[in-house]
Every structure is written in structure tokens, then in C-alpha cells.
Design a protein around this motif. Structure first.
Motif, PDB file in Angstrom:
ATOM      1  N   ARG A 153      34.868  44.780 -52.119  1.00  0.00           N
ATOM      2  CA  ARG A 153      33.865  45.744 -51.649  1.00  0.00           C
ATOM      3  C   ARG A 153      34.526  47.039 -51.174  1.00  0.00           C
ATOM      4  O   ARG A 153      34.006  48.130 -51.401  1.00  0.00           O
ATOM      5  CB  ARG A 153      33.019  45.120 -50.544  1.00  0.00           C
ATOM      6  CG  ARG A 153      32.058  44.078 -51.061  1.00  0.00           C
ATOM      7  CD  ARG A 153      31.098  43.591 -49.977  1.00  0.00           C
ATOM      8  NE  ARG A 153      30.148  42.659 -50.525  1.00  0.00           N
ATOM      9  CZ  ARG A 153      30.237  41.335 -50.434  1.00  0.00           C
ATOM     10  NH1 ARG A 153      31.264  40.794 -49.771  1.00  0.00           N
ATOM     11  NH2 ARG A 153      29.333  40.556 -50.967  1.00  0.00           N
ATOM     12  N   TRP A 170      25.946  43.916 -51.648  1.00  0.00           N
ATOM     13  CA  TRP A 170      26.171  43.623 -53.065  1.00  0.00           C
ATOM     14  C   TRP A 170      26.719  42.216 -53.215  1.00  0.00           C
ATOM     15  O   TRP A 170      27.756  41.863 -52.642  1.00  0.00           O
ATOM     16  CB  TRP A 170      27.135  44.629 -53.672  1.00  0.00           C
ATOM     17  CG  TRP A 170      26.653  46.054 -53.651  1.00  0.00           C
ATOM     18  CD1 TRP A 170      25.499  46.536 -53.113  1.00  0.00           C
ATOM     19  CD2 TRP A 170      27.346  47.185 -54.178  1.00  0.00           C
ATOM     20  NE1 TRP A 170      25.434  47.894 -53.283  1.00  0.00           N
ATOM     21  CE2 TRP A 170      26.548  48.316 -53.929  1.00  0.00           C
ATOM     22  CE3 TRP A 170      28.559  47.351 -54.830  1.00  0.00           C
ATOM     23  CZ2 TRP A 170      26.925  49.598 -54.315  1.00  0.00           C
ATOM     24  CZ3 TRP A 170      28.934  48.620 -55.220  1.00  0.00           C
ATOM     25  CH2 TRP A 170      28.119  49.730 -54.972  1.00  0.00           C
ATOM     26  N   VAL A 171      26.073  41.405 -54.010  1.00  0.00           N
ATOM     27  CA  VAL A 171      26.441  40.008 -54.190  1.00  0.00           C
ATOM     28  C   VAL A 171      27.780  39.889 -54.910  1.00  0.00           C
ATOM     29  O   VAL A 171      28.029  40.585 -55.900  1.00  0.00           O
ATOM     30  CB  VAL A 171      25.335  39.264 -54.987  1.00  0.00           C
ATOM     31  CG1 VAL A 171      25.754  37.838 -55.287  1.00  0.00           C
ATOM     32  CG2 VAL A 171      24.028  39.288 -54.220  1.00  0.00           C
ATOM     33  N   ASP A 173      29.727  36.462 -55.994  1.00  0.00           N
ATOM     34  CA  ASP A 173      29.838  35.009 -56.010  1.00  0.00           C
ATOM     35  C   ASP A 173      31.304  34.583 -56.053  1.00  0.00           C
ATOM     36  O   ASP A 173      32.176  35.381 -56.423  1.00  0.00           O
ATOM     37  CB  ASP A 173      29.123  34.442 -57.243  1.00  0.00           C
ATOM     38  CG  ASP A 173      27.636  34.749 -57.255  1.00  0.00           C
ATOM     39  OD1 ASP A 173      27.028  34.764 -56.163  1.00  0.00           O
ATOM     40  OD2 ASP A 173      27.093  34.993 -58.345  1.00  0.00           O
ATOM     41  N   ASN A 195      29.813  41.505 -60.495  1.00  0.00           N
ATOM     42  CA  ASN A 195      29.470  40.106 -60.256  1.00  0.00           C
ATOM     43  C   ASN A 195      29.188  39.366 -61.560  1.00  0.00           C
ATOM     44  O   ASN A 195      28.283  38.544 -61.645  1.00  0.00           O
ATOM     45  CB  ASN A 195      28.265  39.977 -59.300  1.00  0.00           C
ATOM     46  CG  ASN A 195      28.176  38.602 -58.685  1.00  0.00           C
ATOM     47  OD1 ASN A 195      29.168  37.988 -58.349  1.00  0.00           O
ATOM     48  ND2 ASN A 195      26.949  38.104 -58.540  1.00  0.00           N
TER      49      ASN A 195
END
Length: 196
Positions: A153, A170-171, A173, A195
């Protein structure tokens, strides 16, 4: 210039535990994780790396070594690519951390160090110093960087000219792939995939 950021695969830690800078094990073996990542990288037509850079924490470094072996390139670790140090909160459940301490951190998100570890500002400065050097080393492109969600990030914020808090929702995973590309003529970065 191309850089593919790779979040480490799932770890063997209970959900809801703060494990930032702690060296925790992967849920699956690094070879299996690297094979899965290599297949996804190929399917998404991401460029093969000249080098694999990594956090030295086991959950990243073991996968990076296996990936580098798959691609026939070198793997190199750097402490600057570690996740943020949460100090006294490391390996504690977020729900068990005193609410007043969490509120104090939120009230001064960038500067607070109520946990005794790094402030967000210190963490960002550490990653920025690494990225400033990386960005000047064109012979490393394309590079894979096996690291952590926080580092990813910060790099996204730096490349896109955003604040770190803008990138927090913001995802990312476990095992997430983020492909960033710089136009070397304009020196502007763009997200090719997020992602993935």
C-alpha cells in the motif's frame, strides 16, 4: 519499468491476530505457494523477473527463494521490505488491545507510537527510502517484490501520488499480485493489475 508486488500467501496464524513484523509460518509450504503464484503470474501474462526482492521474514523469503528458482534468477532480501512493527501489539488479538490505545493511534494515525513499535510515518519513510533507490535501478526491471500488504500500500501510494490512508481500504488478499508499470518517458506510474 515493471514491478510486480506479491503479498505473501496465507499464514498459520489465527484470524484477528496482529502479526505485522513477527516472523510467522506459512499455512502451506513455500514450494507449493510459489508454484501456485507462478501459474497465476503466467496466466495473467505478467513479465518474468530479472530479480526477486523480498522481506526477510520467513513467510516472504521462503516463497521468494522458490520463485527465484522457478525463474532462474537471484533472490535478495532487504529489511526495508518488512511489514510495520506493531511493538507490544505483535501476536496479540486486535480485540484484546485496549480500546483507548487504538483510539489514540487512530487520532494521530501517522505519528502515534502507542504500541512502542514504528509510527506509520516511520514505516512510510523506511519503505520510501527503499523505493527511491529501487526506482533508480532500471536494470532490476522487471522485478518481483515478495512483501506485505502494508508495504504494498505504501508503494502504491508513492507511485500514484496518494496518501497512505487513501490506499488502506484497497483489498489485498493473501497471495495478492499487484503489477505496477512506469512510463520511463513521462516517469508516471500506473496500476496494470491490483489484487489479481
Amino acid at each position: 519499468m515493471d514491478v510486480v508486488l506479491i503479498r505473501h500467501p496465507a499464514v498459520n496464524v489465527d484470524a484477528g491476530v496482529c502479526y505485522g513484523n513477527s516472523d510467522v509460518p506459512l499455512a502451506a509450504g513455500p514450494e507449493t505457494s510459489a508454484e501456485t503464484l507462478a501459474m497465476r503470474l503466467a496466466t495473467l501474462q505478467m513479465p518474468a523477473p530479472r530479480v526477486v526482492l523480498t522481506s526477510p521474514l520467513t513467510r516472504c523469503a521462503t516463497v521468494a527463494a522458490a520463485l527465484a528458482g522457478n525463474f532462474g534468477c537471484a533472490a535478495s532480501s532487504d529489511d526495508s521490505l518488512k511489514e510495520m512493527d506493531f511493538g507490544d501489539w505483535e501476536l496479540r488479538r486486535w480485540d484484546d488491545i485496549d480500546r483507548a490505545m487504538l483510539d489514540a493511534w487512530a487520532a494521530d494515525f501517522e505519528g502515534a507510537r502507542v504500541h512502542g513499535g514504528e509510527s506509520v510515518a516511520q514505516f512510510v519513510a523506511r519503505v520510501r527510502a527503499w523505493f527511491d533507490v529501487f526506482e533508480q535501478t532500471r536494470e532490476l526491471s522487471p522485478a518481483y517484490v515478495v512483501t506485505h500488504a502494508g508495504v504494498m500500500r505504501v508503494i502504491a501510494a508513492l507511485t500514484l501520488g496518494l496518501t497512505i490512508d487513501a490506499c488502506l481500504p484497497w483489498v489485498l488478499d493473501s497471495g495478492a499480485l499487484v503489477w505496477l508499470r512506469r512510463n520511463d518517458a513521462t516517469m508516471k506510474w500506473a496500476i496494470v493489475r491490483w489484487n489479481a
